[in-house]
Write an enzyme that holds these catalytic residues in place. Structure first.
Site, mmCIF file in Angstrom:
data_model
loop_
_atom_site.group_PDB
_atom_site.id
_atom_site.type_symbol
_atom_site.label_atom_id
_atom_site.label_comp_id
_atom_site.label_asym_id
_atom_site.label_seq_id
_atom_site.Cartn_x
_atom_site.Cartn_y
_atom_site.Cartn_z
ATOM 1 N N ASP A 11 40.650 48.738 39.081
ATOM 2 C CA ASP A 11 41.011 48.773 37.659
ATOM 3 C C ASP A 11 41.780 49.844 37.358
ATOM 4 O O ASP A 11 41.044 51.032 37.475
ATOM 5 C CB ASP A 11 39.706 48.464 36.899
ATOM 6 C CG ASP A 11 39.281 47.125 37.013
ATOM 7 O OD1 ASP A 11 39.834 46.094 37.838
ATOM 8 O OD2 ASP A 11 37.807 46.951 37.088
ATOM 9 N N ASP A 130 37.627 35.451 34.663
ATOM 10 C CA ASP A 130 36.504 36.088 34.134
ATOM 11 C C ASP A 130 35.350 35.192 33.566
ATOM 12 O O ASP A 130 35.616 34.585 32.465
ATOM 13 C CB ASP A 130 36.691 37.283 33.162
ATOM 14 C CG ASP A 130 37.566 38.178 33.682
ATOM 15 O OD1 ASP A 130 37.672 38.573 34.892
ATOM 16 O OD2 ASP A 130 38.509 38.761 32.916
#
Length: 253
Positions: A11, A130
């Site tokens: 990330d 997600d």
């Protein structure tokens, strides 16, 4: 039987690899190019880089980092975050990425999946979802880096993504993200029973057994961050463990 893949996830925020828990408490980890090269050398099968604030901040993807990564690693890698158009796909692929992951933009414009698959091939298109459990016994789709609940059913959205031409589904459980108590096995098993395209399980890896559990319940690949970034699990050791568990993996030389 196809080989199961181990995929470190990086990330990236403001040019640095970061990590949090349940998308909160973000901490600095490393330089993305250096860490990507380390994983490439350490027998990872693929890498995934997510620009975790590009969509929320409504800005373009980090093309210069994509180019630097492509020059320094020799395994496939996926780029996601801030992808809004087929032209964004083109830029990222030309910069050296092998696949492009879409999340928020695909929810807003599902035809983006179809358009990209038709132009570049399904193998280049990863639908990242997600997902967070709701009170109805299913999972909702969240966007904007896990900040916004769309109310869309994650299972139905994955099926629609496959129909539109996505080549893979990366399913990230917000509930288990960074907690290290194991992947959401029910979520991954449900998807694997309904889809024919590969599933990448994400969120919850804490030990080697967690990887074995989710790969045995139908996931085609397992993605993790913290346990690799902080060297709690070495990829070579993990693959030897999985091999002994009779899972097909590309072993390290």
């Amino acid at each position: 039987m196809l080989t199961k893949r181990i995929i470190p996830c990086l990330d990236v925020d403001k040019g640095r690899v970061v990590k949090g828990k349940k998308f909160q408490g973000i901490k600095d980890v490393a330089d993305p190019v250096e860490l990507g090269k380390f994983y490439s050398d350490q027998c990872a099968d693929e890498l995934v880089f997510y620009d975790i604030t590009a969509s929320h901040e409504d800005r373009d993807i980090f093309i210069h980092i994509v180019e630097d990564v492509a020059r320094n690693i020799n395994i496939p890698f996926t780029i996601g975050g801030g992808i809004r158009s087929v032209e964004d796909f083109r830029k990222v692929l030309l910069a050296g990425a092998d696949k492009v992951s879409v999340n928020s933009a695909a929810v807003v414009n599902p035809q983006l999946i179809k358009q990209a698959a038709l132009r570049f091939g399904s193998q280049c298109v990863v639908l990242s979802i997600d997902a967070k459990r709701n009170q109805k016994g299913s999972w909702d789709v969240y966007v904007k880096g896990g900040r916004e609940n769309t109310g869309i059913d994650a299972i139905e959205w994955a099926k629609e993504g496959q129909r539109l031409g996505a080549g893979e589904i990366c399913i990230n459980s917000i509930d288990t993200d960074g907690v290290k108590q194991g992947f959401d096995l029910e979520l991954n098993e449900t998807l694997s029973s309904l889809l024919t395209i590969p599933i990448i399980a994400s969120g919850g890896a804490g030990n080697m057994q967690h990887f074995s559990d989710v790969l045995n319940c139908g996931a085609d690949a397992a993605l993790a961050a913290s346990v690799f970034h902080y060297k709690e699990i070495a990829i070579a050791d993990l693959k030897e463990f999985l091999h002994k568990e009779n899972l097909p993996v590309r072993r390290c030389l």
